[in-house]
Design an enzyme around this catalytic site. Structure first.
Site, PDB file in Angstrom:
ATOM      1  N   LYS A   1      39.940  46.106  34.898  1.00 51.70           N
ATOM      2  CA  LYS A   1      41.045  45.554  35.690  1.00 51.70           C
ATOM      3  C   LYS A   1      42.048  46.640  36.065  1.00 51.70           C
ATOM      4  O   LYS A   1      42.432  47.464  35.221  1.00 51.70           O
ATOM      5  CB  LYS A   1      41.720  44.445  34.884  1.00 51.70           C
ATOM      6  CG  LYS A   1      42.822  43.686  35.602  1.00 51.70           C
ATOM      7  CD  LYS A   1      43.341  42.558  34.695  1.00 51.70           C
ATOM      8  CE  LYS A   1      44.474  41.777  35.323  1.00 51.70           C
ATOM      9  NZ  LYS A   1      44.949  40.681  34.437  1.00 51.70           N
TER      10      LYS A   1
ATOM     11  N   SER B   1      45.181  36.274  36.648  1.00 50.76           N
ATOM     12  CA  SER B   1      45.339  37.481  37.427  1.00 50.76           C
ATOM     13  C   SER B   1      44.131  38.403  37.388  1.00 50.76           C
ATOM     14  O   SER B   1      44.051  39.369  38.145  1.00 50.76           O
ATOM     15  CB  SER B   1      46.570  38.248  36.940  1.00 50.76           C
ATOM     16  OG  SER B   1      46.386  38.701  35.601  1.00 50.76           O
TER      17      SER B   1
ATOM     18  N   SER C   1      45.187  34.424  32.423  1.00 47.11           N
ATOM     19  CA  SER C   1      44.602  35.358  33.389  1.00 47.11           C
ATOM     20  C   SER C   1      43.157  35.734  33.130  1.00 47.11           C
ATOM     21  O   SER C   1      42.514  36.333  33.987  1.00 47.11           O
ATOM     22  CB  SER C   1      45.455  36.622  33.474  1.00 47.11           C
ATOM     23  OG  SER C   1      46.682  36.348  34.093  1.00 47.11           O
TER      24      SER C   1
END
Length: 474
Positions: free
Chosen positions: A85, A160, A184
């Site tokens: 990420k 997210s 997330s």
């Protein structure tokens, strides 16, 4: 793409490692197939910020050489394509946090869990998209644009860690990492038909940028329960940069015992949420799966209310202002407008308001603790709807579920309360599919620090209702 190559792209890490060891395939074979898939699919999905294909192939060749040796000294994730990420520091690489502010900023450290993945032989071939500062359950940012759900491009993949979820679901990586501060990891796992795990606070070390942050958790997004256990065994354990990381290291087994005789609690709405009928139907079907496994299922009332939302918002807004408030004067007009509203709200909080979050936590646990004491696990829908549209606006005043207005920011998710209850391990497993083609998810919650029960329940559910054969048509 040839069928055999596509099968490689959807292979689990556990299966790939087994085939590496028997020399049926090599890490180079897998990496080439994944890269080809990335080049074919990512223009439609937009799940990446940066890619490292040439370097990844070179690393795959080194992994291949390790497997060719006869001494058996391969690492736990040797040669596995891994998406990282773009919110997590990787030393020497640009880490943008989805923000124009950091568009050219290279990290001077690597987050502990990422460092451990690399040391275990995982190969980073891409960085995945995140909304600015990972603020949202949808993945779009001023810097990288909109990320789409490979199951239906009109919808978002969640956030997210939305790029991570989209990448795993689309066969563009074998495994991915994520962070979970309000859902997330679990939100994209649900919307993309994957397994996502929020470990209990302290199980996996935090980065040095968020010390003592109880609602934030690093964890895995995978195709299978076994892959998540494999990642957890690499990522977890005490680390010198995180004083909150637990000294006792939990080792998850390769296979899990059954759950016959377990007592399962079901909360459809946590006491205050509005639930889409498709999500409810799939959740009730999931409850029947647990019954088929020899469990008893009883619906319970958590009796929570929107005070939970207010408490999480207070913590989240205060956290944002603490870590990014100094950037506000210079960058406010170049940030996502909703990010600026979070910062502005956080700037107005005082110490009393922040501490009152703990009061709400205490009230929440008064009703949760007796349930977790009586039952082996609690199950609940991960999201209130299958997913929201890819361009969903958190500021939309007209957002509704079942014709009833709900907050566009948090009204459609059921994950963030368990970030306030951060010591509870929580997983999301696929529970079914909606008419839009977007999957739905089921949360599995266990007693504090009882990771094993979550994995046992998830593994049993996966065996009874396997999802590995499901692939989006993108």
């Amino acid at each position: 793409m040839a069928s055999a190559d596509l099968d490689l792209c959807y292979m689990t890490a556990t299966e790939a490692i087994s085939k590496f060891k028997t020399k049926e395939i090599s890490p180079v074979d897998l990496m080439k197939a994944v890269i080809d898939r990335c080049e074919a699919v990512n223009p439609k999905v937009n799940a990446f910020t940066y890619t490292f294909f040439e370097r990844a192939l070179a690393q795959a060749k080194k992994a291949e050489a390790r497997y060719m040796k006869t001494d058996g000294r391969t690492r736990a994730l040797e040669g596995i394509p891994t998406a990282i990420k773009d919110f997590h520091s990787v030393k020497g690489e640009v880490t943008t946090l989805g923000s124009k502010i950091f568009a050219n900023t290279r990290s001077d450290n690597t987050a502990p869990t990422i460092e451990r993945l690399f040391r275990a032989g995982a190969i980073m071939h891409c960085r995945t998209t995140t909304p600015e500062f990972a603020h949202s359950g949808t993945t779009k940012s001023p810097l990288w644009g909109i990320t789409r759900n490979p199951w239906n491009l009109d919808y978002g993949p969640g956030g997210s860690s939305g790029g991570a979820g989209a990448a795993v679901a689309a066969g563009m990586t074998t495994i991915a990492d994520g962070t979970d501060g309000g859902g997330s990891i679990r939100i994209p796992a649900s919307a993309c038909g994957l397994f996502g795990y929020k470990p209990p606070f302290g199980r996996n070390p935090l980065d040095r940028e968020h010390p003592y942050e109880p609602i934030l958790h690093y964890g895995p997004i995978t195709r299978s329960v076994a892959d998540a256990a494999l990642m957890q065994n690499v990522m977890s354990g005490p680390h010198e940069v995180d004083i909150c990381s637990l000294r006792t290291r939990l080792r998850l087994p390769k296979a899990f015992n059954g759950i016959e005789g377990w007592k399962v609690a079901l909360s459809m709405d946590l006491g205050y949420k509005e639930i889409d009928p498709e999500v409810e139907a799939n959740t009730r079907q999931a409850a029947k799966v647990f019954e088929s496994l020899g469990c008893s299922v009883e619906e319970v009332d958590l009796a929570w209310n929107y005070g939970v939302t207010d408490a999480w918002l207070a913590h989240w807004q205060g956290l944002f202002w603490a870590v990014a408030g100094d950037l506000y004067p210079r960058w406010r007009y170049e940030m996502d407008p909703f990010v600026t509203s979070i910062l502005e709200a956080g700037s107005r909080h005082d110490a009393t308001r922040m501490y009152n979050v703990n009061t709400v936590r205490g009230e929440m646990y008064k009703t949760l603790a007796p349930i977790l004491s009586k039952f082996d696990i609690l199950i609940t829908p991960t999201l209130c709807v299958p997913a929201v549209k890819a361009d969903h606006s958190e500021a939309n005043p007209d957002f509704s579920i079942n014709g009833k207005p709900v907050p566009a920011y948090l009204g459609w998710i059921q994950t963030y309360p368990f970030n306030l209850m951060s010591q509870c391990p929580v997983a999301s497993v696929p529970s079914g599919t909606s008419k839009s083609g977007v999957p739905t998810g089921l949360q599995i919650i266990a007693k504090t620090y009882d990771d094993m029960s979550v994995f046992r329940a998830a593994s049993a559910f996966e065996s009874a209702k396997p999802w590995l054969g499901n692939r989006p048509g993108v």
